[in-house]
Scaffold this motif. Structure first.
Motif, PDB file in Angstrom:
ATOM      1  N   PHE A   1       0.858  -1.229   0.087  1.00  0.00           N
ATOM      2  CA  PHE A   1      -0.158   0.001   0.003  1.00  0.00           C
ATOM      3  C   PHE A   1       0.905   1.216   0.067  1.00  0.00           C
ATOM      4  CE2 PHE A   1      -4.781   0.453   1.338  1.00  0.00           C
ATOM      5  CZ  PHE A   1      -5.008   1.601   0.630  1.00  0.00           C
ATOM      6  N   SER A   2       1.117   1.619  -1.197  1.00  0.00           N
ATOM      7  CA  SER A   2       2.163   2.865  -1.434  1.00  0.00           C
ATOM      8  C   SER A   2       1.422   4.266  -1.267  1.00  0.00           C
ATOM      9  CB  SER A   2       2.859   2.559  -2.710  1.00  0.00           C
ATOM     10  OG  SER A   2       3.642   1.532  -2.655  1.00  0.00           O
ATOM     11  N   TYR A   3       1.832   5.150  -0.345  1.00  0.00           N
ATOM     12  CA  TYR A   3       1.036   6.456  -0.271  1.00  0.00           C
ATOM     13  C   TYR A   3       1.735   7.643  -0.946  1.00  0.00           C
ATOM     14  CZ  TYR A   3      -2.729   4.958   2.438  1.00  0.00           C
ATOM     15  OH  TYR A   3      -3.940   4.452   3.008  1.00  0.00           O
ATOM     16  N   SER A   4       1.678   7.424  -2.341  1.00  0.00           N
ATOM     17  CA  SER A   4       1.993   8.630  -3.184  1.00  0.00           C
ATOM     18  C   SER A   4       1.926   8.077  -4.655  1.00  0.00           C
ATOM     19  CB  SER A   4       3.506   8.835  -3.172  1.00  0.00           C
ATOM     20  OG  SER A   4       4.079  10.104  -4.189  1.00  0.00           O
ATOM     21  N   SER A   5       1.345   8.713  -5.609  1.00  0.00           N
ATOM     22  CA  SER A   5       1.201   8.332  -7.140  1.00  0.00           C
ATOM     23  C   SER A   5       2.604   8.188  -7.522  1.00  0.00           C
ATOM     24  CB  SER A   5       0.407   9.334  -7.722  1.00  0.00           C
ATOM     25  OG  SER A   5      -0.859   9.432  -7.417  1.00  0.00           O
ATOM     26  N   LEU A   6       3.437   8.692  -7.050  1.00  0.00           N
ATOM     27  CA  LEU A   6       5.011   8.308  -7.461  1.00  0.00           C
ATOM     28  C   LEU A   6       5.266   6.985  -7.569  1.00  0.00           C
ATOM     29  CD1 LEU A   6       7.256  11.348  -5.749  1.00  0.00           C
ATOM     30  CD2 LEU A   6       6.141  11.391  -8.156  1.00  0.00           C
ATOM     31  N   PHE A   7       4.779   6.300  -6.701  1.00  0.00           N
ATOM     32  CA  PHE A   7       4.868   4.931  -6.462  1.00  0.00           C
ATOM     33  C   PHE A   7       4.221   3.768  -7.496  1.00  0.00           C
ATOM     34  CE2 PHE A   7       6.114   6.410  -2.000  1.00  0.00           C
ATOM     35  CZ  PHE A   7       7.288   5.755  -2.340  1.00  0.00           C
ATOM     36  N   GLN A   8       3.587   4.576  -8.299  1.00  0.00           N
ATOM     37  CA  GLN A   8       2.626   3.749  -9.258  1.00  0.00           C
ATOM     38  C   GLN A   8       3.589   2.534  -9.987  1.00  0.00           C
ATOM     39  OE1 GLN A   8      -1.101   4.551  -9.628  1.00  0.00           O
ATOM     40  NE2 GLN A   8      -0.880   2.400 -10.277  1.00  0.00           N
ATOM     41  N   ASP A   9       4.680   3.062 -10.636  1.00  0.00           N
ATOM     42  CA  ASP A   9       5.506   2.207 -11.413  1.00  0.00           C
ATOM     43  C   ASP A   9       6.331   1.274 -10.739  1.00  0.00           C
ATOM     44  OD1 ASP A   9       4.737   3.122 -14.088  1.00  0.00           O
ATOM     45  OD2 ASP A   9       5.749   4.820 -13.716  1.00  0.00           O
ATOM     46  N   PHE A  10       6.694   1.783  -9.580  1.00  0.00           N
ATOM     47  CA  PHE A  10       7.497   1.130  -8.577  1.00  0.00           C
ATOM     48  C   PHE A  10       6.488  -0.228  -7.906  1.00  0.00           C
ATOM     49  CE2 PHE A  10       8.889  -0.355  -4.327  1.00  0.00           C
ATOM     50  CZ  PHE A  10      10.142  -0.466  -4.437  1.00  0.00           C
TER      51      PHE A  10
ATOM     52  N   SER B   1      -1.587  -9.656   4.217  1.00  0.00           N
ATOM     53  CA  SER B   1      -0.513  -8.899   5.067  1.00  0.00           C
ATOM     54  C   SER B   1      -0.351  -7.336   4.279  1.00  0.00           C
ATOM     55  CB  SER B   1       0.561  -9.237   5.288  1.00  0.00           C
ATOM     56  OG  SER B   1       1.274  -9.608   4.101  1.00  0.00           O
ATOM     57  N   VAL B   2      -0.083  -6.347   4.898  1.00  0.00           N
ATOM     58  CA  VAL B   2      -0.133  -5.356   4.384  1.00  0.00           C
ATOM     59  C   VAL B   2       1.208  -4.491   4.735  1.00  0.00           C
ATOM     60  CG1 VAL B   2      -1.122  -3.091   3.815  1.00  0.00           C
ATOM     61  CG2 VAL B   2      -2.651  -5.005   4.480  1.00  0.00           C
ATOM     62  N   THR B   3       1.992  -4.071   3.758  1.00  0.00           N
ATOM     63  CA  THR B   3       3.263  -3.244   3.767  1.00  0.00           C
ATOM     64  C   THR B   3       2.859  -1.914   3.321  1.00  0.00           C
ATOM     65  OG1 THR B   3       4.775  -4.954   3.340  1.00  0.00           O
ATOM     66  CG2 THR B   3       5.789  -3.001   2.990  1.00  0.00           C
ATOM     67  N   PHE B   4       3.017  -0.916   4.333  1.00  0.00           N
ATOM     68  CA  PHE B   4       2.655   0.345   3.940  1.00  0.00           C
ATOM     69  C   PHE B   4       4.142   1.255   3.742  1.00  0.00           C
ATOM     70  CE2 PHE B   4      -0.792  -0.522   6.429  1.00  0.00           C
ATOM     71  CZ  PHE B   4      -2.082   0.279   5.880  1.00  0.00           C
ATOM     72  N   LEU B   5       3.898   1.877   2.361  1.00  0.00           N
ATOM     73  CA  LEU B   5       5.253   2.265   1.818  1.00  0.00           C
ATOM     74  C   LEU B   5       4.848   3.825   1.678  1.00  0.00           C
ATOM     75  CD1 LEU B   5       8.168   2.563   0.596  1.00  0.00           C
ATOM     76  CD2 LEU B   5       7.030   1.677  -1.672  1.00  0.00           C
ATOM     77  N   GLY B   6       5.755   4.695   2.374  1.00  0.00           N
ATOM     78  CA  GLY B   6       5.227   6.227   2.025  1.00  0.00           C
ATOM     79  C   GLY B   6       6.518   7.283   2.234  1.00  0.00           C
ATOM     80  N   ILE B   7       6.351   8.459   1.872  1.00  0.00           N
ATOM     81  CA  ILE B   7       7.168   9.577   1.734  1.00  0.00           C
ATOM     82  C   ILE B   7       6.776  10.269   3.065  1.00  0.00           C
ATOM     83  CG2 ILE B   7       8.511  11.301   0.805  1.00  0.00           C
ATOM     84  CD1 ILE B   7       7.204   9.946  -1.878  1.00  0.00           C
TER      85      ILE B   7
END
Length: 418
Positions: free
Chosen positions: A250-259, A309-315
């Motif tokens: 669960f990535s909190y930024s649209s910058l992570f779309q391709d990641f 399970s949920v991994t949160f990825l944020g800036i």
């Protein structure tokens, strides 16, 4: 620069502590055996030196390039796309438009190349085997469309990256094309820190030395046992593979779309295998973007089957000039005034925290990755982190993390169909 937090059950973590040394030793031996060369990429200078030479001797040519067209699929494109998307905001990034030709979608290909001027474009064809059908088909298409083999001047607009002695390298040599060689024991999805990523990223103006330095720090930390959270996370995921077979990033930024797309390939293609006991195994990757997917997939996570399970990825940076929500009260919308005056990044971070707390309240397993400074070095660390985690889980699953036999089955059937 990056903070890692495991919000796992302490009793579960304690029960797995005794297995950490054996897992570490297994990965250490895998590195020594050269089963995969990706472990050594952050420490090597070949790609950096080859890129520097190319940039030096083609400076005038590159100054006129406005479009960089990457022809490749999967590991040949996803990592590059991920890093460029994450770092495109950096001032050093050149004003080139990057186009990815990844598969044989006729509508997309036609639209993507609609306004391309060959004289202002550089085509980079990337294929490890050299015979990937999507890539070879697109190569033939651009060769004909832009007459790239017409003379030595037009050939400057085409670069090849492939394995040594591959059919594609043999063809590039016969046509006197500039080409770069990949290490044979590095699979596509683990190749982003090789010439596959370093050359295009260097052309775009990124600090590739810093990228490798970040990955080097993560690798060194892991093998010095200062990043044991990776071992712990892998052990938890492997021990609960039957109860929790799905991992949500669960990535909190649209910058992570391709990641996110890079992670899905790395996780899915590396871990979905038949193990040494003849059993099918794997963990299913799902990639989400917050806060967008709070309004869709979150409902399933919280009240659906407890198999994720949920991994949160944020800036989590501190911006002094970030846009803020105006202190305006709109009639009938007074219920939204509680966010007035807040910065947009603050709101996004609080949305992530609220979502994580909601998920944790339901007893769902979570962990958290927080980037405080988004730059080449931190992205290099992030790439190495996920690669190491994948290797650790693969070792525990008793599989070959680095092959993809089922993908090859599909290629064979395609050949028969055509």
């Amino acid at each position: 620069m990056i903070e890692f937090k495991l919000h796992f059950d302490k009793e579960l973590l304690d029960s797995l502590t005794s297995f950490q040394d054996a897992l570490f030793e297994g990965i250490y031996q895998e590195k020594l055996s050269q089963k995969s060369g990706y472990y050594h990429l952050p420490f090597e200078q070949n790609a950096i030196e080859e890129t520097a030479d190319y940039l030096k001797y083609h400076q005038d040519f590159l100054s006129n390039i406005s479009h960089l067209i990457i022809v490749g699929i999967g590991g040949s494109s996803l990592g590059l796309k991920a890093i460029d998307s994450l770092l495109k905001h950096l001032p050093a990034r050149k004003a080139m438009q990057v186009i990815f030709l990844e598969h044989t979608d006729p509508i997309y290909t036609t639209c993507a190349l609609q306004n391309i001027d060959m004289q202002k474009s550089l085509f980079i064809v990337i294929s490890k085997s050299g015979t990937t059908i999507e890539t070879s088909s697109l190569l033939k298409f651009i060769l004909q469309k832009y007459d790239l083999l017409r003379n030595e001047t037009s050939k400057k607009h085409l670069l090849i990256i492939t394995d040594q002695d591959s059919p594609l390298e043999n063809w590039a040599t016969s046509e006197n094309l500039t080409h770069f060689k990949l290490c044979p024991n590095i699979g596509g999805r683990f190749s982003i820190l090789s010439i596959v990523g370093i050359l295009p990223l260097g052309i775009l103006g990124f600090d590739t030395k810093a990228l490798l330095h970040g990955a080097k720090n993560m690798m060194q930390g892991f093998f010095k046992r200062s990043e044991d959270h990776i071992l712990q996370k892998a052990l938890v995921f492997a021990s609960r593979k039957n109860q929790t077979p799905i991992n949500v990033l669960f990535s909190y930024s649209s910058l992570f779309q391709d990641f996110n797309a890079w992670y899905v390939q790395l996780w899915g293609e590396s871990l979905g295998k038949i193990n040494t006991k003849g059993e099918k195994t794997g963990l299913t990757p799902i990639a989400l973007i917050g806060s967008i997917d709070q309004h869709s997939f979150l409902q399933l996570i919280v009240q659906g089957i407890m198999d994720k399970s949920v991994t949160f990825l944020g800036i989590n940076p501190t911006y002094s000039r970030e846009p803020r929500i105006p202190n305006i009260s709109l009639k009938y919308l007074e219920a939204t005034d509680f966010v007035n005056g807040q910065g947009f990044s603050t709101l996004l971070n609080k949305q992530q925290l609220a979502t994580m707390q909601t998920i944790q309240y339901e007893g769902i397993m979570t962990d958290e990755i927080s980037i405080t400074h988004l730059c080449e070095e931190s992205v290099g660390m992030l790439i190495a982190y996920f690669e190491l985690l994948t290797s650790c889980v693969g070792h525990l699953f008793e599989i070959n993390t680095y092959d993809q036999p089922a993908v090859e089955f599909g290629k064979q059937r395609l050949k028969k169909l055509l």
